[in-house]
Motif scaffolding. Structure first.
Motif, mmCIF file in Angstrom:
data_model
loop_
_atom_site.group_PDB
_atom_site.id
_atom_site.type_symbol
_atom_site.label_atom_id
_atom_site.label_comp_id
_atom_site.label_asym_id
_atom_site.label_seq_id
_atom_site.Cartn_x
_atom_site.Cartn_y
_atom_site.Cartn_z
ATOM 1 N N ALA A 40 0.832 -1.201 0.000
ATOM 2 C CA ALA A 40 0.000 0.000 0.000
ATOM 3 C C ALA A 40 0.869 1.255 0.000
ATOM 4 C CB ALA A 40 -0.935 -0.014 1.200
ATOM 5 N N ILE A 41 1.959 1.231 0.772
ATOM 6 C CA ILE A 41 2.885 2.361 0.768
ATOM 7 C C ILE A 41 3.495 2.540 -0.614
ATOM 8 C CG2 ILE A 41 5.117 3.173 1.650
ATOM 9 C CD1 ILE A 41 4.399 1.895 4.332
ATOM 10 N N ARG A 42 3.880 1.439 -1.220
ATOM 11 C CA ARG A 42 4.486 1.479 -2.560
ATOM 12 C C ARG A 42 3.526 2.081 -3.577
ATOM 13 N NH1 ARG A 42 5.862 -4.036 -3.091
ATOM 14 N NH2 ARG A 42 4.159 -4.567 -4.487
ATOM 15 N N ASP A 43 2.242 1.821 -3.389
ATOM 16 C CA ASP A 43 1.232 2.274 -4.350
ATOM 17 C C ASP A 43 0.709 3.672 -4.063
ATOM 18 O OD1 ASP A 43 1.447 -0.155 -5.616
ATOM 19 O OD2 ASP A 43 -0.387 -1.006 -4.768
ATOM 20 N N VAL A 84 -2.864 16.261 11.634
ATOM 21 C CA VAL A 84 -4.091 15.524 11.935
ATOM 22 C C VAL A 84 -3.775 14.046 11.791
ATOM 23 C CG1 VAL A 84 -6.490 15.129 11.285
ATOM 24 C CG2 VAL A 84 -5.511 17.433 11.094
ATOM 25 N N MET A 85 -4.143 13.243 12.794
ATOM 26 C CA MET A 85 -3.678 11.863 12.856
ATOM 27 C C MET A 85 -4.832 10.872 12.821
ATOM 28 S SD MET A 85 -0.708 12.644 15.691
ATOM 29 C CE MET A 85 -1.783 13.718 16.631
ATOM 30 N N PHE A 86 -4.604 9.767 12.092
ATOM 31 C CA PHE A 86 -5.594 8.709 11.954
ATOM 32 C C PHE A 86 -5.122 7.436 12.641
ATOM 33 C CE2 PHE A 86 -6.765 10.354 7.404
ATOM 34 C CZ PHE A 86 -7.344 11.483 7.960
ATOM 35 N N LEU A 87 -6.065 6.688 13.182
ATOM 36 C CA LEU A 87 -5.870 5.292 13.581
ATOM 37 C C LEU A 87 -7.038 4.518 12.990
ATOM 38 C CD1 LEU A 87 -4.759 5.496 17.330
ATOM 39 C CD2 LEU A 87 -3.334 4.863 15.370
ATOM 40 N N GLY A 88 -6.783 3.791 11.918
ATOM 41 C CA GLY A 88 -7.875 3.115 11.231
ATOM 42 C C GLY A 88 -8.860 4.126 10.690
ATOM 43 N N ASP A 89 -10.142 3.920 10.992
ATOM 44 C CA ASP A 89 -11.183 4.848 10.524
ATOM 45 C C ASP A 89 -11.315 6.083 11.409
ATOM 46 O OD1 ASP A 89 -11.759 3.039 8.533
ATOM 47 O OD2 ASP A 89 -13.635 2.323 9.414
ATOM 48 N N GLU A 90 -10.590 6.113 12.521
ATOM 49 C CA GLU A 90 -10.755 7.191 13.500
ATOM 50 C C GLU A 90 -9.837 8.370 13.220
ATOM 51 O OE1 GLU A 90 -10.459 8.004 18.342
ATOM 52 O OE2 GLU A 90 -9.891 6.052 17.512
ATOM 53 N N VAL A 91 -10.405 9.563 13.254
ATOM 54 C CA VAL A 91 -9.628 10.795 13.240
ATOM 55 C C VAL A 91 -9.428 11.208 14.701
ATOM 56 C CG1 VAL A 91 -9.498 13.178 12.423
ATOM 57 C CG2 VAL A 91 -10.740 11.467 11.066
ATOM 58 N N LEU A 92 -8.191 11.240 15.150
ATOM 59 C CA LEU A 92 -7.932 11.541 16.559
ATOM 60 C C LEU A 92 -8.311 12.981 16.887
ATOM 61 C CD1 LEU A 92 -4.503 9.773 17.221
ATOM 62 C CD2 LEU A 92 -6.826 8.844 17.327
ATOM 63 N N ASP A 93 -8.825 13.185 18.089
ATOM 64 C CA ASP A 93 -9.213 14.533 18.524
ATOM 65 C C ASP A 93 -7.995 15.398 18.838
ATOM 66 O OD1 ASP A 93 -12.011 14.195 18.370
ATOM 67 O OD2 ASP A 93 -11.991 13.091 20.261
ATOM 68 N N ALA A 115 -9.759 9.058 6.220
ATOM 69 C CA ALA A 115 -9.266 7.996 7.096
ATOM 70 C C ALA A 115 -9.843 6.651 6.681
ATOM 71 C CB ALA A 115 -9.626 8.301 8.550
ATOM 72 N N LYS A 116 -11.123 6.622 6.415
ATOM 73 C CA LYS A 116 -11.785 5.366 6.045
ATOM 74 C C LYS A 116 -11.214 4.804 4.753
ATOM 75 C CE LYS A 116 -16.381 3.314 5.570
ATOM 76 N NZ LYS A 116 -17.844 3.556 5.648
ATOM 77 N N GLU A 117 -10.995 5.656 3.769
ATOM 78 C CA GLU A 117 -10.464 5.191 2.486
ATOM 79 C C GLU A 117 -9.025 4.705 2.611
ATOM 80 O OE1 GLU A 117 -9.903 4.429 -1.660
ATOM 81 O OE2 GLU A 117 -11.574 4.341 -0.236
ATOM 82 N N LEU A 118 -8.201 5.431 3.341
ATOM 83 C CA LEU A 118 -6.811 5.016 3.510
ATOM 84 C C LEU A 118 -6.731 3.707 4.295
ATOM 85 C CD1 LEU A 118 -5.190 8.483 4.220
ATOM 86 C CD2 LEU A 118 -5.001 7.129 2.128
ATOM 87 N N ASN A 119 -7.556 3.559 5.308
ATOM 88 C CA ASN A 119 -7.586 2.310 6.065
ATOM 89 C C ASN A 119 -7.980 1.150 5.153
ATOM 90 O OD1 ASN A 119 -7.417 0.690 8.394
ATOM 91 N ND2 ASN A 119 -9.585 0.962 8.841
ATOM 92 N N ARG A 120 -8.934 1.385 4.271
ATOM 93 C CA ARG A 120 -9.351 0.357 3.319
ATOM 94 C C ARG A 120 -8.201 -0.062 2.405
ATOM 95 N NH1 ARG A 120 -10.819 -0.422 -1.755
ATOM 96 N NH2 ARG A 120 -10.276 1.703 -2.344
ATOM 97 N N LEU A 121 -7.320 0.885 2.094
ATOM 98 C CA LEU A 121 -6.190 0.615 1.208
ATOM 99 C C LEU A 121 -5.035 -0.096 1.916
ATOM 100 C CD1 LEU A 121 -6.051 4.004 -0.754
ATOM 101 C CD2 LEU A 121 -6.873 1.788 -1.613
ATOM 102 N N GLY A 122 -5.117 -0.252 3.238
ATOM 103 C CA GLY A 122 -4.031 -0.867 3.991
ATOM 104 C C GLY A 122 -3.113 0.136 4.646
ATOM 105 N N CYS A 162 -7.485 -8.673 15.092
ATOM 106 C CA CYS A 162 -8.653 -8.774 14.219
ATOM 107 C C CYS A 162 -8.284 -9.107 12.770
ATOM 108 C CB CYS A 162 -9.453 -7.469 14.241
ATOM 109 S SG CYS A 162 -10.148 -7.096 15.852
ATOM 110 N N GLY A 163 -7.039 -8.784 12.383
ATOM 111 C CA GLY A 163 -6.662 -9.003 10.982
ATOM 112 C C GLY A 163 -7.544 -8.183 10.067
ATOM 113 N N THR A 164 -7.666 -6.873 10.378
ATOM 114 C CA THR A 164 -8.615 -6.012 9.680
ATOM 115 C C THR A 164 -8.394 -5.968 8.179
ATOM 116 O OG1 THR A 164 -8.701 -4.648 11.660
ATOM 117 C CG2 THR A 164 -9.565 -3.674 9.646
ATOM 118 N N TYR A 165 -7.148 -5.984 7.765
ATOM 119 C CA TYR A 165 -6.845 -5.725 6.363
ATOM 120 C C TYR A 165 -6.267 -6.961 5.694
ATOM 121 C CZ TYR A 165 -4.406 -3.929 2.259
ATOM 122 O OH TYR A 165 -3.956 -3.713 0.981
#
Length: 325
Positions: free
Chosen positions: A121-124, A214-223, A262-269, A319-322
């Motif tokens: 995903a990083i490569r892409d 601005v920082m993400f963890l999975g689908d979450e945007v940190l406050d 965040a949701k889209e990037l998490n989906r991409l790995g 969970c093996g989310t991705y």
């Protein structure tokens, strides 16, 4: 209960200054994982290898002592699949050596080992160029090597920012104003005489106040977030010190805008990401080794961000989310 084996792939410079370096995100994550009884090793991309189609690494064991982390200086050789979790966090430039390192992980059995962020995903995903996937959230921009295109863009916007596509920490990033006597020299230097693509963005006037992380963890945007101030006589942040990092707040509007990102990037790995934001516009998306500014966030917001991040990492692993394509 058996300890989890975790491998961090870090930058060569970070390895050189590994002990006591609490400015870097890996320090906090490694220490917290050790506190959670994980067995942590570190390596760099030049210590990766393939042997008979199996991915290996030469690595160092890490230990904690009096709140700091150290590593044993003796290298050991292990299959990457001996680790349940790999944190792939070398810094750019994303050059040929970096790309080749990502290929090693094409030979890792993902049913045995979880890798964050996913090397494929990083490569892409180029941190500058692929920000254009979220064009409506960016300042006006072009990606080109053409001097004529850049001059036309400059004439339209009066002041622009030119960025190499594969650097980090502001390296090589320049501003250019209409009428500058060095216009041709700057463009030729940045594009290597029109042979190399670069990102060109409209300069945002509020850049003089710095950019927000601005920082993400999975689908979450940190406050929690911080503001990175321009360094000394530069127009951008390029010196990681306390005086250049201040508390910032995430607006409701920003959280709403960036949640789909965040949701889209998490989906991409890419579950662990840091956005650089000016005036609610994304200027860059950090996916290679995003800094969470844990030391500063903890101090400014009164939290223990490393605990939240490691809990997320361990949950993601469980969970093996991705599942990479």
């Amino acid at each position: 209960m058996r300890c989890m084996n975790v491998l961090f792939i870090i930058d060569r410079v970070e390895l050189k200054y590994f002990e006591f370096n609490n400015l870097v995100t890996n320090f906090w994550l490694i220490r917290e994982l050790i506190y959670k009884d994980a067995k942590v090793s570190i390596t760099t991309i030049d210590n990766l290898s393939l042997k008979n189609g199996n991915a290996f690494t030469a690595c160092f064991d890490v230990f904690e002592q009096n709140g700091n982390i150290f590593y044993e200086k003796a290298l050991k050789s292990l299959k990457i699949n001996d680790f349940e979790l790999v944190m792939f966090r070398p810094d750019p430039p994303v050059d040929l050596d970096y790309i080749n390192a990502t290929y090693i992980f094409d030979f890792v059995d993902r049913s045995k080992t979880v890798i964050l962020n996913d090397p494929k995903a990083i490569r892409d995903f180029n941190e500058k160029l692929h920000t254009v996937k979220f064009l409506h959230l960016m300042p006006e921009n072009i990606v080109t090597s053409s001097k004529a295109d850049i001059i036309e863009f400059l004439n339209e916007h009066q002041e622009i920012v030119l960025k190499p596509l594969n650097g980090c920490f502001g390296a090589g990033v320049m501003t250019l104003s209409k009428g500058d006597k060095n216009t041709s020299v700057i463009i030729n230097t940045m594009t290597k005489n029109q042979s190399q693509l670069i990102m060109v963005q409209k300069y945002i006037d509020k850049a003089k106040f710095g950019d927000k992380r601005v920082m993400f963890l999975g689908d979450e945007v940190l406050d929690v977030c911080i503001q990175k101030l321009p360094s000394n006589d530069d127009f951008k942040f390029n010196e990681h010190c306390d005086s250049n990092i201040i508390r910032a707040e995430l607006s409701i509007s920003e959280k709403e805008k960036f949640a789909p990102v965040a949701k889209e990037l998490n989906r991409l790995g890419l579950p662990m990401v840091g956005l650089d934001v000016i005036d609610e516009k994304i200027i860059e998306i950090n996916v290679t080794s995003p800094c969470y500014f844990i030391k500063e966030v903890n101090a400014h917001h009164g939290v223990a961000l490393e605990k939240k991040i490691t809990d997320f990492i361990l949950s993601y692993k469980k969970c093996g989310t991705y599942s990479p394509a």
